[in-house]
Design an enzyme around this catalytic site. Structure first.
Site, PDB file in Angstrom:
ATOM      1  N   HIS A 141      64.593 -11.493   4.660  1.00  0.00           N
ATOM      2  CA  HIS A 141      63.618 -12.414   5.094  1.00  0.00           C
ATOM      3  C   HIS A 141      63.736 -13.719   4.010  1.00  0.00           C
ATOM      4  O   HIS A 141      64.009 -14.866   4.479  1.00  0.00           O
ATOM      5  CB  HIS A 141      62.249 -12.168   5.438  1.00  0.00           C
ATOM      6  CG  HIS A 141      61.356 -13.353   5.781  1.00  0.00           C
ATOM      7  ND1 HIS A 141      61.202 -13.367   7.118  1.00  0.00           N
ATOM      8  CD2 HIS A 141      60.545 -14.402   4.963  1.00  0.00           C
ATOM      9  CE1 HIS A 141      60.049 -14.583   7.316  1.00  0.00           C
ATOM     10  NE2 HIS A 141      59.889 -14.918   5.910  1.00  0.00           N
ATOM     11  N   GLU A 142      63.417 -13.400   2.818  1.00  0.00           N
ATOM     12  CA  GLU A 142      63.452 -14.382   1.933  1.00  0.00           C
ATOM     13  C   GLU A 142      64.923 -14.922   1.634  1.00  0.00           C
ATOM     14  O   GLU A 142      64.918 -16.207   1.429  1.00  0.00           O
ATOM     15  CB  GLU A 142      62.793 -13.853   0.494  1.00  0.00           C
ATOM     16  CG  GLU A 142      61.382 -13.349   0.426  1.00  0.00           C
ATOM     17  CD  GLU A 142      60.507 -14.525   0.926  1.00  0.00           C
ATOM     18  OE1 GLU A 142      60.801 -15.559   0.570  1.00  0.00           O
ATOM     19  OE2 GLU A 142      59.731 -14.496   1.799  1.00  0.00           O
ATOM     20  N   HIS A 145      65.650 -17.425   4.167  1.00  0.00           N
ATOM     21  CA  HIS A 145      65.031 -18.799   3.852  1.00  0.00           C
ATOM     22  C   HIS A 145      65.960 -19.539   2.841  1.00  0.00           C
ATOM     23  O   HIS A 145      66.319 -20.720   3.238  1.00  0.00           O
ATOM     24  CB  HIS A 145      63.808 -18.695   2.958  1.00  0.00           C
ATOM     25  CG  HIS A 145      62.690 -18.510   3.989  1.00  0.00           C
ATOM     26  ND1 HIS A 145      62.064 -19.040   5.045  1.00  0.00           N
ATOM     27  CD2 HIS A 145      61.412 -17.529   4.086  1.00  0.00           C
ATOM     28  CE1 HIS A 145      61.101 -18.706   5.690  1.00  0.00           C
ATOM     29  NE2 HIS A 145      60.647 -17.832   5.176  1.00  0.00           N
ATOM     30  N   GLU A 203      59.830 -19.599   9.754  1.00  0.00           N
ATOM     31  CA  GLU A 203      59.382 -18.104   9.649  1.00  0.00           C
ATOM     32  C   GLU A 203      60.195 -17.237  10.576  1.00  0.00           C
ATOM     33  O   GLU A 203      60.707 -16.332  10.577  1.00  0.00           O
ATOM     34  CB  GLU A 203      57.980 -17.921   9.913  1.00  0.00           C
ATOM     35  CG  GLU A 203      57.103 -18.411   8.779  1.00  0.00           C
ATOM     36  CD  GLU A 203      57.517 -17.376   7.528  1.00  0.00           C
ATOM     37  OE1 GLU A 203      57.661 -16.174   7.439  1.00  0.00           O
ATOM     38  OE2 GLU A 203      57.819 -18.191   6.464  1.00  0.00           O
TER      39      GLU A 203
HETATM   40 ZN   LIG Z   1      59.017 -16.622   5.208  1.00  0.00          ZN
END
Ligand SMILES: [Zn+2]
Length: 264
Positions: A141-142, A145, A203
């Protein structure tokens, strides 16, 4: 060629198309170069700082973090994170030798990735992770980003074009408002007292591509849902920074379920 087929203004169509695409991302007044269409995301991104400038800001923030916070070498934590990192980085299309991974000794439930290839995990969040797949879920997830330049977008939205460009040339850690916003945009705002949640859009994108990375790396994507549910259950007193900047609500869990069903 007869007169009928000659366009009165050969640039008219192009201009119209360009204007529409600029309006589509809400940046009609901005320089066209700042607004780029990302095919994978299926949307335009408005960014006034280059990825090189963001990486420079991140490198400065990372240096400060390593001075201010205790980096642990405890193999109980470091081995787990360094086992997962090369798999996730490779699955995301990156080169593990270009990334640095550190674990910070802190009870905080926190983790982040920075442009230019830095990953930080806190011992607190690792303590509540049941297995490598849950580490992979957060790391994926990071890293997503970072790969989709969410911090560049967020920073541009916060400070506007002229400030973004000049501030990108200034050092972080001076205590200035733009320095604080840069830290917050990078996802390490708690250190300077500025919490800046990623937008819902960011997100969901990070969830979607993060899931793909962990799946490609051989981890069970269902662990992502288990982890976010576990994070939600931690809400005693004030929610941890990671949860306040990454709200794990029902919409988010539902999208994770839909995306998992699409994975092959
Ligand atoms: Zn996030």
């Amino acid at each position: 060629m007869d007169r009928e087929t000659l366009p009165a203004n050969p640039f008219a169509a192009i201009t119209r198309r360009k204007t529409l695409s600029l309006m589509g991302c809400g940046c009609a007044a901005a320089a066209a170069t700042a607004c780029t269409y990302n095919e994978e995301l299926g949307r335009s991104q408005l960014v006034f700082v280059s990825s090189g400038q963001m990486a420079q800001l991140a490198s400065s923030a990372w240096g400060d973090l390593k001075k201010q916070q205790k980096v642990t070498t405890d193999p109980k934590y470091v081995d787990r994170v360094r086992r997962v990192a090369p798999k996730i980085i490779t699955a995301s299309g990156g080169n593990p030798s270009e990334w640095e991974v550190q674990v910070f000794a802190s009870k905080d439930l926190n983790a982040f990735a920075l442009p230019g290839g830095k990953i930080g995990f806190y011992t607190g969040i690792l303590d509540i992770m049941d297995n490598d797949a849950q580490i992979a879920a957060v790391m994926g997830h990071e890293v997503a980003h970072v790969n989709y330049n969410h911090s560049g977008e967020r920073y541009s939205q916060q400070v506007g074009s002229s400030v973004a460009i000049s501030a990108a040339q200034a050092a972080i850690g001076t205590g200035s408002r733009t320095g604080q916003l840069a830290m917050a945009a990078l996802g390490v705002g708690a250190q300077v007292g500025v919490l800046l949640p990623f937008s819902r859009k960011h997100e969901l994108e990070a969830d979607k591509f993060g899931l793909r990375y962990m799946h490609r790396a051989g981890y069970d994507p269902n662990e992502a849902i288990r982890f976010w549910q576990k994070m939600s259950a931690q809400k005693s007193g004030s929610p941890p920074e990671f949860l306040s900047t990454h709200p794990a609500d029902a919409t988010r869990i539902a999208q994770l379920e839909r995306e998992i069903a699409l994975l092959k």
